[in-house]
Design a protein around this motif. Structure first.
Motif, PDB file in Angstrom:
ATOM      1  N   TRP A  41       0.857  -1.184   0.000  1.00 46.37           N
ATOM      2  CA  TRP A  41       0.000   0.000   0.000  1.00 46.37           C
ATOM      3  C   TRP A  41       0.897   1.239   0.000  1.00 46.37           C
ATOM      4  CZ3 TRP A  41      -5.140   0.211  -0.701  1.00 46.37           C
ATOM      5  CH2 TRP A  41      -5.876  -0.962  -0.528  1.00 46.37           C
ATOM      6  N   PHE A  42       0.607   2.134  -0.932  1.00 48.28           N
ATOM      7  CA  PHE A  42       1.294   3.414  -1.014  1.00 48.28           C
ATOM      8  C   PHE A  42       0.267   4.512  -0.775  1.00 48.28           C
ATOM      9  CE2 PHE A  42       5.597   3.022  -2.892  1.00 48.28           C
ATOM     10  CZ  PHE A  42       5.643   1.655  -3.077  1.00 48.28           C
ATOM     11  N   ARG A  43       0.756   5.719  -0.497  1.00 44.34           N
ATOM     12  CA  ARG A  43      -0.132   6.870  -0.428  1.00 44.34           C
ATOM     13  C   ARG A  43       0.552   8.065  -1.067  1.00 44.34           C
ATOM     14  NH1 ARG A  43      -0.278   7.637   6.178  1.00 44.34           N
ATOM     15  NH2 ARG A  43       1.839   8.487   6.434  1.00 44.34           N
ATOM     16  N   GLN A  44      -0.299   8.961  -1.544  1.00 46.64           N
ATOM     17  CA  GLN A  44       0.208  10.120  -2.277  1.00 46.64           C
ATOM     18  C   GLN A  44      -0.609  11.344  -1.902  1.00 46.64           C
ATOM     19  OE1 GLN A  44      -0.163   9.701  -6.525  1.00 46.64           O
ATOM     20  NE2 GLN A  44       1.477  11.149  -6.926  1.00 46.64           N
ATOM     21  N   ALA A  45       0.097  12.403  -1.541  1.00 44.66           N
ATOM     22  CA  ALA A  45      -0.558  13.652  -1.178  1.00 44.66           C
ATOM     23  C   ALA A  45      -0.867  14.453  -2.437  1.00 44.66           C
ATOM     24  CB  ALA A  45       0.336  14.453  -0.248  1.00 44.66           C
ATOM     25  N   PRO A  46      -1.890  15.307  -2.406  1.00 43.30           N
ATOM     26  CA  PRO A  46      -2.209  16.147  -3.567  1.00 43.30           C
ATOM     27  C   PRO A  46      -1.020  17.010  -3.980  1.00 43.30           C
ATOM     28  CG  PRO A  46      -3.960  16.254  -1.945  1.00 43.30           C
ATOM     29  CD  PRO A  46      -2.836  15.512  -1.296  1.00 43.30           C
ATOM     30  N   GLU A  50       5.603  11.964  -5.837  1.00 39.89           N
ATOM     31  CA  GLU A  50       6.096  10.743  -5.212  1.00 39.89           C
ATOM     32  C   GLU A  50       5.039  10.119  -4.315  1.00 39.89           C
ATOM     33  OE1 GLU A  50       9.764  11.273  -3.203  1.00 39.89           O
ATOM     34  OE2 GLU A  50       9.750   9.278  -2.306  1.00 39.89           O
ATOM     35  N   ARG A  51       4.948   8.810  -4.416  1.00 43.19           N
ATOM     36  CA  ARG A  51       4.103   8.044  -3.514  1.00 43.19           C
ATOM     37  C   ARG A  51       5.004   7.403  -2.463  1.00 43.19           C
ATOM     38  NH1 ARG A  51       0.197   4.987  -8.041  1.00 43.19           N
ATOM     39  NH2 ARG A  51      -0.655   6.934  -8.894  1.00 43.19           N
ATOM     40  N   GLU A  52       4.557   7.416  -1.228  1.00 38.54           N
ATOM     41  CA  GLU A  52       5.348   6.809  -0.165  1.00 38.54           C
ATOM     42  C   GLU A  52       4.730   5.473   0.230  1.00 38.54           C
ATOM     43  OE1 GLU A  52       5.280   9.894   2.799  1.00 38.54           O
ATOM     44  OE2 GLU A  52       3.498   9.057   3.767  1.00 38.54           O
ATOM     45  N   ARG A  53       5.604   4.514   0.451  1.00 42.67           N
ATOM     46  CA  ARG A  53       5.106   3.196   0.814  1.00 42.67           C
ATOM     47  C   ARG A  53       4.677   3.187   2.270  1.00 42.67           C
ATOM     48  NH1 ARG A  53       8.730  -2.132   1.160  1.00 42.67           N
ATOM     49  NH2 ARG A  53       8.880  -1.323   3.266  1.00 42.67           N
ATOM     50  N   VAL A  54       3.470   2.705   2.510  1.00 43.70           N
ATOM     51  CA  VAL A  54       2.916   2.652   3.848  1.00 43.70           C
ATOM     52  C   VAL A  54       3.184   1.287   4.487  1.00 43.70           C
ATOM     53  CG1 VAL A  54       0.766   2.738   5.163  1.00 43.70           C
ATOM     54  CG2 VAL A  54       1.124   4.313   3.254  1.00 43.70           C
ATOM     55  N   ASP A  95      -2.620  11.364   7.969  1.00 45.30           N
ATOM     56  CA  ASP A  95      -2.812  10.148   7.170  1.00 45.30           C
ATOM     57  C   ASP A  95      -3.708  10.406   5.955  1.00 45.30           C
ATOM     58  OD1 ASP A  95      -3.041   8.330  10.248  1.00 45.30           O
ATOM     59  OD2 ASP A  95      -1.331   8.379   8.866  1.00 45.30           O
ATOM     60  N   THR A  96      -4.243  11.604   5.853  1.00 41.42           N
ATOM     61  CA  THR A  96      -5.102  11.945   4.721  1.00 41.42           C
ATOM     62  C   THR A  96      -4.310  11.927   3.430  1.00 41.42           C
ATOM     63  OG1 THR A  96      -6.574  13.312   6.062  1.00 41.42           O
ATOM     64  CG2 THR A  96      -6.500  13.772   3.698  1.00 41.42           C
ATOM     65  N   ASP A  97      -4.730  11.097   2.496  1.00 42.00           N
ATOM     66  CA  ASP A  97      -4.042  10.942   1.212  1.00 42.00           C
ATOM     67  C   ASP A  97      -4.882  10.048   0.310  1.00 42.00           C
ATOM     68  OD1 ASP A  97      -0.582  10.885   2.349  1.00 42.00           O
ATOM     69  OD2 ASP A  97      -1.618  12.378   1.114  1.00 42.00           O
ATOM     70  N   MET A  98      -4.444   9.920  -0.927  1.00 41.09           N
ATOM     71  CA  MET A  98      -4.960   8.884  -1.817  1.00 41.09           C
ATOM     72  C   MET A  98      -4.104   7.634  -1.583  1.00 41.09           C
ATOM     73  SD  MET A  98      -7.233   8.252  -4.183  1.00 41.09           S
ATOM     74  CE  MET A  98      -7.658   9.716  -5.109  1.00 41.09           C
ATOM     75  N   TYR A  99      -4.756   6.523  -1.362  1.00 43.19           N
ATOM     76  CA  TYR A  99      -4.052   5.277  -1.080  1.00 43.19           C
ATOM     77  C   TYR A  99      -4.152   4.338  -2.280  1.00 43.19           C
ATOM     78  CZ  TYR A  99      -3.334   6.461   3.806  1.00 43.19           C
ATOM     79  OH  TYR A  99      -2.912   7.064   4.969  1.00 43.19           O
ATOM     80  N   TYR A 100      -2.990   3.741  -2.623  1.00 39.06           N
ATOM     81  CA  TYR A 100      -2.907   2.878  -3.786  1.00 39.06           C
ATOM     82  C   TYR A 100      -2.396   1.499  -3.392  1.00 39.06           C
ATOM     83  CZ  TYR A 100      -3.169   7.183  -6.545  1.00 39.06           C
ATOM     84  OH  TYR A 100      -3.562   8.373  -7.095  1.00 39.06           O
ATOM     85  N   CYS A 101      -2.936   0.495  -4.037  1.00 34.70           N
ATOM     86  CA  CYS A 101      -2.462  -0.867  -3.904  1.00 34.70           C
ATOM     87  C   CYS A 101      -1.479  -1.139  -5.048  1.00 34.70           C
ATOM     88  CB  CYS A 101      -3.660  -1.813  -3.995  1.00 34.70           C
ATOM     89  SG  CYS A 101      -3.287  -3.557  -3.950  1.00 34.70           S
ATOM     90  N   ALA A 102      -0.418  -1.865  -4.754  1.00 37.28           N
ATOM     91  CA  ALA A 102       0.580  -2.180  -5.773  1.00 37.28           C
ATOM     92  C   ALA A 102       1.101  -3.591  -5.558  1.00 37.28           C
ATOM     93  CB  ALA A 102       1.738  -1.187  -5.719  1.00 37.28           C
ATOM     94  N   LEU A 106       8.783  -8.409  -5.145  1.00 36.51           N
ATOM     95  CA  LEU A 106       9.359  -8.144  -3.821  1.00 36.51           C
ATOM     96  C   LEU A 106       8.757  -6.876  -3.221  1.00 36.51           C
ATOM     97  CD1 LEU A 106      13.125  -8.831  -4.629  1.00 36.51           C
ATOM     98  CD2 LEU A 106      11.523 -10.374  -3.487  1.00 36.51           C
ATOM     99  N   CYS A 107       9.023  -6.684  -1.933  1.00 33.25           N
ATOM    100  CA  CYS A 107       8.572  -5.468  -1.248  1.00 33.25           C
ATOM    101  C   CYS A 107       9.569  -4.338  -1.465  1.00 33.25           C
ATOM    102  CB  CYS A 107       8.381  -5.739   0.242  1.00 33.25           C
ATOM    103  SG  CYS A 107       6.764  -6.398   0.671  1.00 33.25           S
ATOM    104  N   TRP A 108       9.519  -3.758  -2.654  1.00 37.14           N
ATOM    105  CA  TRP A 108      10.371  -2.615  -2.935  1.00 37.14           C
ATOM    106  C   TRP A 108       9.891  -1.403  -2.155  1.00 37.14           C
ATOM    107  CZ3 TRP A 108      14.122  -4.753  -5.623  1.00 37.14           C
ATOM    108  CH2 TRP A 108      13.840  -5.757  -6.548  1.00 37.14           C
ATOM    109  N   ILE A 109      10.836  -0.515  -1.835  1.00 37.02           N
ATOM    110  CA  ILE A 109      10.458   0.701  -1.123  1.00 37.02           C
ATOM    111  C   ILE A 109       9.955   1.767  -2.103  1.00 37.02           C
ATOM    112  CG2 ILE A 109      11.319   2.642   0.234  1.00 37.02           C
ATOM    113  CD1 ILE A 109      13.107   0.683   1.709  1.00 37.02           C
ATOM    114  N   ILE A 110      10.595   1.859  -3.274  1.00 40.63           N
ATOM    115  CA  ILE A 110      10.243   2.940  -4.179  1.00 40.63           C
ATOM    116  C   ILE A 110       9.171   2.493  -5.169  1.00 40.63           C
ATOM    117  CG2 ILE A 110      12.457   4.092  -3.968  1.00 40.63           C
ATOM    118  CD1 ILE A 110      13.263   2.885  -6.627  1.00 40.63           C
ATOM    119  N   GLN A 111       8.354   3.433  -5.577  1.00 40.92           N
ATOM    120  CA  GLN A 111       7.195   3.137  -6.400  1.00 40.92           C
ATOM    121  C   GLN A 111       7.556   2.626  -7.783  1.00 40.92           C
ATOM    122  OE1 GLN A 111       6.159   7.541  -6.236  1.00 40.92           O
ATOM    123  NE2 GLN A 111       5.332   6.995  -8.221  1.00 40.92           N
TER     124      GLN A 111
END
Length: 127
Positions: A41-46, A50-54, A95-102, A106-111
């Motif tokens: 799960w990643f999230r991205q602010a408006p 960059e999306r950050e991995r949660v 924690d307010t953001d758009m959340y994305y499933c990816a 492997l569990c990479w850190i970068i999107q």
């Protein structure tokens, strides 16, 4: 055709709980059904590129969390339903953001490392 479909977003007061689900389908060689893929799960602010991995869960069940959500969020898989779930407790306004499933091997850190993405679901936490 691979599809990741998120659901469960919404608005909640600070301190509240939300559960996000991501249902996967169409993996060409059934690797997901055989627990051979990692789900994140990643999230991205408006306005941010960059999306950050949660959180992420590997095929063997190993989990990784962003430090700011450690102890509040839990990621787990329901292999019967081809689903990965993010349980979010003690939510904060930040924690307010758009959340994305990816998904990827492997569990990479970068999107940029992730091959498959969902369309996202909005999470809003009011103070």
């Amino acid at each position: 055709q691979v599809q990741l479909v998120e659901s469960g977003g919404g608005s909640v007061q600070a301190g509240g709980t939300l559960t996000l689900s991501c249902t996967a389908s169409g993996f060409p060689d059934k690797r997901y059904l055989n627990n051979k893929l990692s789900m994140a799960w990643f999230r991205q602010a408006p306005g941010k590129e960059e999306r950050e991995r949660v959180a992420c869960i590997e095929d063997d069940g190993t989990t990784e969390y962003r430090e700011s959500v450690q102890g509040r969020f839990t990621i787990f898989k329901n292999n019967t339903k081809n689903m990965v779930i993010l349980q979010m407790n003690s939510l904060r306004p930040e924690d307010t953001d758009m959340y994305y499933c990816a998904s990827d091997a492997l569990c990479w850190i970068i999107q940029d490392k992730y091959k498959y993405w969902g369309q996202g679901t909005q999470v809003t936490v009011d103070s």
